[in-house]
Motif scaffolding. Structure first.
Motif, mmCIF file in Angstrom:
data_model
loop_
_atom_site.group_PDB
_atom_site.id
_atom_site.type_symbol
_atom_site.label_atom_id
_atom_site.label_comp_id
_atom_site.label_asym_id
_atom_site.label_seq_id
_atom_site.Cartn_x
_atom_site.Cartn_y
_atom_site.Cartn_z
ATOM 1 N N ASN A 57 7.746 13.830 14.295
ATOM 2 C CA ASN A 57 7.821 13.379 12.903
ATOM 3 C C ASN A 57 8.517 12.032 12.792
ATOM 4 O O ASN A 57 8.051 11.126 12.089
ATOM 5 C CB ASN A 57 8.554 14.408 12.043
ATOM 6 C CG ASN A 57 7.662 15.539 11.578
ATOM 7 O OD1 ASN A 57 8.107 16.477 10.937
ATOM 8 N ND2 ASN A 57 6.386 15.472 11.905
ATOM 9 N N ASP A 58 9.644 11.887 13.481
ATOM 10 C CA ASP A 58 10.391 10.622 13.432
ATOM 11 C C ASP A 58 9.519 9.456 13.873
ATOM 12 O O ASP A 58 9.504 8.387 13.229
ATOM 13 C CB ASP A 58 11.638 10.704 14.321
ATOM 14 C CG ASP A 58 12.719 11.593 13.723
ATOM 15 O OD1 ASP A 58 12.642 11.883 12.513
ATOM 16 O OD2 ASP A 58 13.637 11.995 14.469
ATOM 17 N N HIS A 59 8.780 9.624 14.956
ATOM 18 C CA HIS A 59 7.947 8.547 15.467
ATOM 19 C C HIS A 59 6.727 8.294 14.572
ATOM 20 O O HIS A 59 6.347 7.134 14.348
ATOM 21 C CB HIS A 59 7.500 8.857 16.895
ATOM 22 C CG HIS A 59 8.567 8.639 17.916
ATOM 23 N ND1 HIS A 59 9.654 9.486 18.049
ATOM 24 C CD2 HIS A 59 8.746 7.660 18.852
ATOM 25 C CE1 HIS A 59 10.444 9.045 19.025
ATOM 26 N NE2 HIS A 59 9.921 7.949 19.521
ATOM 27 N N LEU A 60 6.131 9.371 14.074
ATOM 28 C CA LEU A 60 4.952 9.207 13.212
ATOM 29 C C LEU A 60 5.305 8.493 11.915
ATOM 30 O O LEU A 60 4.573 7.604 11.461
ATOM 31 C CB LEU A 60 4.339 10.576 12.900
ATOM 32 C CG LEU A 60 3.170 11.027 13.783
ATOM 33 C CD1 LEU A 60 2.673 12.393 13.326
ATOM 34 C CD2 LEU A 60 2.027 10.028 13.744
ATOM 35 N N PHE A 64 4.025 5.055 10.382
ATOM 36 C CA PHE A 64 3.463 4.971 9.035
ATOM 37 C C PHE A 64 3.981 3.725 8.302
ATOM 38 O O PHE A 64 3.211 3.011 7.659
ATOM 39 C CB PHE A 64 3.825 6.225 8.249
ATOM 40 C CG PHE A 64 3.306 6.249 6.828
ATOM 41 C CD1 PHE A 64 2.099 6.848 6.532
ATOM 42 C CD2 PHE A 64 4.021 5.667 5.791
ATOM 43 C CE1 PHE A 64 1.615 6.881 5.230
ATOM 44 C CE2 PHE A 64 3.558 5.691 4.493
ATOM 45 C CZ PHE A 64 2.347 6.295 4.211
ATOM 46 N N GLU A 65 5.269 3.483 8.395
ATOM 47 C CA GLU A 65 5.873 2.369 7.676
ATOM 48 C C GLU A 65 5.545 1.021 8.326
ATOM 49 O O GLU A 65 5.582 -0.015 7.659
ATOM 50 C CB GLU A 65 7.383 2.560 7.580
ATOM 51 C CG GLU A 65 7.764 3.795 6.772
ATOM 52 C CD GLU A 65 9.263 3.955 6.612
ATOM 53 O OE1 GLU A 65 10.004 3.001 6.959
ATOM 54 O OE2 GLU A 65 9.710 5.011 6.137
ATOM 55 N N GLY A 146 2.245 15.376 11.208
ATOM 56 C CA GLY A 146 2.228 14.821 9.865
ATOM 57 C C GLY A 146 1.871 15.775 8.759
ATOM 58 O O GLY A 146 1.804 15.372 7.595
ATOM 59 N N GLY A 147 1.616 17.050 9.068
ATOM 60 C CA GLY A 147 1.346 18.013 8.015
ATOM 61 C C GLY A 147 2.602 18.320 7.222
ATOM 62 O O GLY A 147 3.717 18.010 7.649
ATOM 63 N N SER A 148 2.429 18.925 6.073
ATOM 64 C CA SER A 148 3.564 19.262 5.219
ATOM 65 C C SER A 148 3.763 20.770 5.223
ATOM 66 O O SER A 148 2.838 21.529 4.918
ATOM 67 C CB SER A 148 3.313 18.785 3.776
ATOM 68 O OG SER A 148 4.385 19.135 2.933
ATOM 69 N N GLY A 149 4.969 21.212 5.565
ATOM 70 C CA GLY A 149 5.213 22.651 5.574
ATOM 71 C C GLY A 149 6.504 22.993 6.294
ATOM 72 O O GLY A 149 7.189 22.127 6.830
ATOM 73 N N LEU A 307 0.410 7.393 1.296
ATOM 74 C CA LEU A 307 0.301 5.929 1.251
ATOM 75 C C LEU A 307 0.438 5.420 -0.180
ATOM 76 O O LEU A 307 1.131 4.421 -0.437
ATOM 77 C CB LEU A 307 -1.033 5.487 1.841
ATOM 78 C CG LEU A 307 -1.275 3.972 1.899
ATOM 79 C CD1 LEU A 307 -0.247 3.310 2.801
ATOM 80 C CD2 LEU A 307 -2.697 3.671 2.392
ATOM 81 N N TYR A 308 -0.205 6.102 -1.126
ATOM 82 C CA TYR A 308 -0.118 5.688 -2.534
ATOM 83 C C TYR A 308 1.322 5.773 -3.050
ATOM 84 O O TYR A 308 1.820 4.839 -3.691
ATOM 85 C CB TYR A 308 -1.036 6.556 -3.388
ATOM 86 C CG TYR A 308 -0.891 6.289 -4.869
ATOM 87 C CD1 TYR A 308 -1.466 5.168 -5.453
ATOM 88 C CD2 TYR A 308 -0.149 7.150 -5.681
ATOM 89 C CE1 TYR A 308 -1.321 4.907 -6.815
ATOM 90 C CE2 TYR A 308 0.006 6.910 -7.032
ATOM 91 C CZ TYR A 308 -0.584 5.777 -7.590
ATOM 92 O OH TYR A 308 -0.416 5.528 -8.935
ATOM 93 N N LEU A 309 1.993 6.872 -2.756
ATOM 94 C CA LEU A 309 3.368 7.036 -3.236
ATOM 95 C C LEU A 309 4.319 6.052 -2.565
ATOM 96 O O LEU A 309 5.274 5.573 -3.186
ATOM 97 C CB LEU A 309 3.839 8.473 -2.988
ATOM 98 C CG LEU A 309 3.121 9.570 -3.779
ATOM 99 C CD1 LEU A 309 3.721 10.927 -3.458
ATOM 100 C CD2 LEU A 309 3.184 9.310 -5.266
ATOM 101 N N PHE A 310 4.058 5.742 -1.303
ATOM 102 C CA PHE A 310 4.904 4.788 -0.585
ATOM 103 C C PHE A 310 4.764 3.386 -1.180
ATOM 104 O O PHE A 310 5.763 2.674 -1.378
ATOM 105 C CB PHE A 310 4.530 4.775 0.894
ATOM 106 C CG PHE A 310 5.358 3.848 1.730
ATOM 107 C CD1 PHE A 310 6.682 4.143 2.029
ATOM 108 C CD2 PHE A 310 4.814 2.667 2.231
ATOM 109 C CE1 PHE A 310 7.456 3.285 2.807
ATOM 110 C CE2 PHE A 310 5.581 1.806 2.999
ATOM 111 C CZ PHE A 310 6.899 2.115 3.291
#
Length: 452
Positions: A57-60, A64-65, A146-149, A307-310
């Motif tokens: 997660n940290d790397h992904l 992303f950023e 990258g999934g949410s849960g 991406l939209y929220l970021f």
């Protein structure tokens, strides 16, 4: 989190006679040693899964950023792999939250239409330890990619599978002892995740039997939970989800009890009715697609929304994707940066977390709802607090803020898990004794509202 009817739990509790059997009335040293070995193994595997998910997660999210197109490529590639796995016989049953099928399998051992010999034969025949490793792998490919849960949903079948596997290894010769190993596996997994040993034990018992407790399961579950807690806390040196500070005194005023009622009623809407609506809506959308497209579509939705929220609200991906534990800690400790500490931004995060977690699970991911429900409860009540302070309805106060947050967490957990005793113990054990009144009031209100 699990779709097991209350009547099924009560039926299983009624049929269980473990406590009256002389074989289990006295705990033998060998029994203690077996459970300690099992719990240590489960704890080690859960910690490994947590660390891998945190690392990926940290790397992904860093990728992303820096370059969100690479992020998109990675999550789509992994989602295609998950889609292929979903349709393979080898990974059958390794997706979704896992709790429902696990508890149903446990309850089937109480089927009076089958002999104990037939039930034991099924317990011995069904894959166990291998299933635990397969579930860990699919969970990493879901939340780690990258999934949410949350991790607690998959942890339930992981713990149960390892428990049953160790029962085979130790040549357990009765269905009753098989159940003890299954229960201890679940308790050890939850205790490791939450760093709350009593919660892990009560969670496992209440998940299976509702409000009825079988003393042998309770005792052995405590041993399993405590072993996992000691190992993860003092040997493996890991931390749980919650790194928080207590910011309220032991006593409460009448106004503060009104705040608890207000927050509980408010959060029951998105966590209860909202979650049910979103799950039905997503299932309907996916029903029009080939099942091979479910995982890629879910990954694509996570990417587009994140991406939209970021870009629009400067909301970092780790607040809505992955497990989200660091974001939760900032919400609870009231240390969010100014871009996020706005009532409508927090409300948006709560809504999106529900949507993306639902997409992750329904589209064929291996994830749970417990930790997302904690985040949804905390962010939605933080949003309400911010709104009321902004318009001078309530005074700005750290103690009042903590009341809203704890009420939100307790209410959301009830709506999602429906485990009132475990919820009250979890709040008290994880956040501190001063929050016990909040937990009790919130559980009563939200239990009533969610049952309507």
């Amino acid at each position: 989190m699990s779709n097991i009817n209350l009547s099924d739990k009560l039926y299983a509790a009624k049929q269980d006679n473990t406590d009256v059997k002389s074989e289990y009335s006295h705990i033998k040293p060998i029994h203690l040693l077996e459970i300690i070995v099992l719990s240590s193994f489960v704890c080690t595997m859960i910690v490994m899964m947590m660390n891998v998910v945190d690392y990926t997660n940290d790397h992904l999210f860093y990728i992303f950023e820096k370059n969100h197109y690479i992020f998109l490529f990675v999550i789509l590639f992994v989602s295609i792999i998950r889609s292929i796995m979903f349709h393979s016989t080898f990974f059958k049953g390794m997706f979704g939250d896992g709790a429902t099928n696990t508890i149903r399998f446990f309850h089937n051992t109480y089927d009076l239409n089958r002999t104990k010999k037939a039930i034991k034969a099924e317990l011995m025949k069904k894959p166990s330890i291998l299933n635990g490793f397969k579930r860990i792998f699919t969970t990493i490919l879901t939340i780690g990619a990258g999934g949410s849960g949350g991790l607690e949903g998959p942890a339930i079948p992981i713990g149960e599978s390892f428990g049953r596997g160790f029962a085979k290894y130790f040549k357990v010769n009765s269905v009753e002892r098989f159940r003890i190993f299954q229960m201890c596996g679940i308790a050890a997994a939850i205790s490791t995740l939450l760093h709350a040993p009593l919660t892990g034990c009560i969670f496992a018992c209440e998940l299976v039997f509702a409000g009825h407790f079988i003393y042998q399961f309770l005792i052995f579950g405590m041993i399993a939970s405590l072993t996992s807690f000691i190992l993860s806390n003092h040997v493996l040196n890991t931390h749980g989800l919650l790194l928080i500070n207590v910011s309220h005194a032991q006593t409460y005023s009448m106004f503060e009890y009104l705040y608890i009622v207000l927050a509980s009623c408010f959060v029951s809407i998105p966590s209860g009715i909202g979650l049910i609506f979103v799950l039905k809506w997503i299932r309907k959308i996916l029903s029009y697609m080939s099942s091979y497209l479910h995982a890629p579509f879910g990954a694509l939705m996570c990417y587009i929304i994140a991406l939209y929220l970021f870009n629009t609200f400067h909301i970092p991906p780790d607040s809505i994707l992955g497990v989200g534990e660091e974001f939760f800690q900032d919400v609870y400790n009231h240390t969010l940066n100014s871009d996020l500490n706005i009532w409508y931004v927090l409300a948006l995060i709560a809504i999106v977390k529900i949507i993306l977690t639902s997409f992750t699970i329904i589209s064929g991911g291996s994830a749970g709802m417990l930790i997302p429900s904690i985040i949804v409860g905390a962010t939605s009540t933080a949003s309400l607090y911010g709104f009321l302070v902004l318009y001078h309805v309530i005074p700005e106060s750290e103690s009042i803020y903590s009341i809203f947050i704890i009420s939100g967490i307790a209410s959301s957990l009830i709506c999602v898990m429906d485990l009132p005793i475990a919820t009250i113990i979890f709040i008290t054990e994880s956040f501190g004794r001063p929050y016990l009144p909040i937990a009790i009031v919130s559980v009563i209100i939200s239990k009533y509202l969610s049952s309507k």
